[in-house]
Design an enzyme around this catalytic site. Structure first.
Site, PDB file in Angstrom:
ATOM      1  N   VAL A  12      -2.725  -7.981   4.159  1.00 12.60           N
ATOM      2  CA  VAL A  12      -2.604  -9.443   4.345  1.00 12.60           C
ATOM      3  C   VAL A  12      -2.627 -10.169   5.561  1.00 12.60           C
ATOM      4  CG1 VAL A  12      -0.729 -11.330   3.811  1.00 12.60           C
ATOM      5  CG2 VAL A  12      -0.840  -9.289   2.397  1.00 12.60           C
ATOM      6  N   TYR A  60       6.430  -1.465   6.567  1.00  8.69           N
ATOM      7  CA  TYR A  60       6.110   0.005   6.051  1.00  8.69           C
ATOM      8  C   TYR A  60       5.665  -0.133   4.812  1.00  8.69           C
ATOM      9  CZ  TYR A  60       6.890   4.858   5.765  1.00  8.69           C
ATOM     10  OH  TYR A  60       6.646   6.225   5.149  1.00  8.69           O
ATOM     11  N   THR A  61       4.608  -0.090   4.115  1.00  7.11           N
ATOM     12  CA  THR A  61       4.120  -0.264   2.709  1.00  7.11           C
ATOM     13  C   THR A  61       3.715   1.191   2.015  1.00  7.11           C
ATOM     14  OG1 THR A  61       1.752  -0.526   3.275  1.00  7.11           O
ATOM     15  CG2 THR A  61       3.409  -2.457   3.341  1.00  7.11           C
ATOM     16  N   TYR A  98       7.037 -11.647   4.392  1.00  4.91           N
ATOM     17  CA  TYR A  98       6.434 -11.143   3.143  1.00  4.91           C
ATOM     18  C   TYR A  98       7.613 -10.332   2.556  1.00  4.91           C
ATOM     19  CZ  TYR A  98       2.737 -14.188   4.397  1.00  4.91           C
ATOM     20  OH  TYR A  98       1.965 -15.185   4.813  1.00  4.91           O
ATOM     21  N   THR A 100       8.809  -8.335  -1.383  1.00  6.70           N
ATOM     22  CA  THR A 100       8.280  -7.571  -2.712  1.00  6.70           C
ATOM     23  C   THR A 100       8.933  -7.537  -4.092  1.00  6.70           C
ATOM     24  OG1 THR A 100       7.581  -5.051  -3.292  1.00  6.70           O
ATOM     25  CG2 THR A 100       9.269  -5.603  -1.920  1.00  6.70           C
ATOM     26  N   ASP A 101       8.110  -7.340  -5.024  1.00 11.22           N
ATOM     27  CA  ASP A 101       8.803  -7.227  -6.389  1.00 11.22           C
ATOM     28  C   ASP A 101       9.795  -6.088  -6.709  1.00 11.22           C
ATOM     29  OD1 ASP A 101       6.377  -5.754  -6.106  1.00 11.22           O
ATOM     30  OD2 ASP A 101       6.074  -5.872  -8.252  1.00 11.22           O
ATOM     31  N   TYR A 124      11.775   2.167  -0.338  1.00  9.63           N
ATOM     32  CA  TYR A 124      10.600   0.890  -0.039  1.00  9.63           C
ATOM     33  C   TYR A 124      11.347  -0.436  -0.245  1.00  9.63           C
ATOM     34  CZ  TYR A 124       6.916  -2.387  -0.186  1.00  9.63           C
ATOM     35  OH  TYR A 124       6.218  -3.775   0.012  1.00  9.63           O
ATOM     36  N   TRP A 149       1.890  -6.159  -6.303  1.00 13.34           N
ATOM     37  CA  TRP A 149       0.820  -5.520  -6.315  1.00 13.34           C
ATOM     38  C   TRP A 149      -0.329  -5.596  -5.769  1.00 13.34           C
ATOM     39  CZ3 TRP A 149       0.304  -3.531 -12.374  1.00 13.34           C
ATOM     40  CH2 TRP A 149       1.571  -3.370 -12.858  1.00 13.34           C
TER      41      TRP A 149
END
Length: 292
Positions: A12, A60-61, A98, A100-101, A124, A149
């Site tokens: 992103v 951290y993804t 940002y 996350t789901d 996470y 996603w």
């Protein structure tokens, strides 16, 4: 508007470098310049730049690896965003962050609303939720944009992994019982820029009035298997493709260190209504990506 952008080597962040240039003076910092794992450096860098807006896609993804590196994931995803928020508030700046789901447990069968109960099932998700809560607690003007996603043509993601495996293997097995919405990193960046452009000519008032949590993802829904099937329906000439069989499997057939929600579709009506933006369908967006 002076914009400090973090995480420019990520999916992103890489896209945001381009889209934000149309709405402000962007100071782009990758991990080498601003490492969220090193909190001592965050404050000084922000104070030196003196931005009007901080956009923070850095994270951290690596979902499975986070299970074995919880402290590092928490530093980057949970603690650092709070430090950034504190510095933004001190400067009178706004912040876009940002999430996350994966802050949800996946037990719902209709799209998650922003105020639905969170219950992350992996490290996470827990660290990303901690980051959300840290930002909210500071009292800064913020937008937290939860997405899902994420994929694109840069970095490491499902699309690029499938394209690589299709050249290497005759058979790929993909989970078919996890439901969500694939969301292009460039779409996230473009929507972010459109939101920021609406803040002119008075960003302070805009972010104060719009401050809050929003869901930002593509429309529609699919499984990881459905996502893979759509990729291969539209991509790869036969002479480049070794893949012969794409096989749907269940989550237990593909065990991973991190648990993932079975259903993590996000309801994005709040974002659409607040900013007047339409979230395109994931399949239409994927066709655009594959045509690039």
């Amino acid at each position: 508007m002076k914009i400090l952008l973090t995480g420019t080597t990520g999916q992103v962040g890489w896209e945001l470098q381009r889209t934000l240039m149309t709405v402000g003076d962007v100071i782009s910092l990758g991990r080498n310049q601003l490492d969220l794992a090193k909190p001592d450096t965050i404050c000084q860098i922000i104070r030196d730049v003196k931005p009007d807006l901080i956009v923070n896609p850095a994270a951290y993804t690596v979902v499975d690896k986070a299970e074995s590196e919880p402290d590092l994931a928490m530093m980057i995803n949970g603690i650092a965003p709070g430090i950034i928020a504190e510095e933004a508030k001190r400067l009178g700046a706004a912040m876009i962050h940002y999430s996350t789901d994966y802050v949800f447990d996946g037990t719902k069968d209709t799209p998650y609303l922003e105020n639905d109960r969170t219950n992350p099932q992996n490290i996470y998700g827990k660290t990303k939720l901690a980051g959300e809560e840290a930002i909210k607690s500071v009292g800064v003007n913020y937008l937290i944009l939860r997405t899902s996603w994420v994929y694109g043509l840069h970095g490491k993601n499902f699309l690029l992994t499938m394209q690589r495996l299709a050249k290497e293997r005759e058979e790929i097995r993909v989970v078919d019982d996890q439901i969500g919405a694939p969301t292009w990193s460039r779409m996230i960046a473009e929507i972010t820029a459109q939101i920021v452009s609406q803040s002119q000519p008075n960003p302070s008032n805009f972010f104060a009035s719009k401050s809050g949590l929003y869901h930002l993802s593509a429309s529609g829904k699919t499984s990881w298997y459905g996502f893979a099937k759509a990729i291969f329906n539209d991509d790869f000439p036969n002479n480049e493709r070794k893949l012969q069989r794409l096989i749907p499997i269940t989550t237990p057939e593909y065990p991973t260190p991190a648990n993932r929600p079975a259903f993590s579709l996000l309801d994005h009506q709040k974002l659409s209504h607040t900013f007047g933006l339409v979230m395109p369908d994931w399949e239409q967006v994927l066709q655009l990506v594959l045509a690039i």
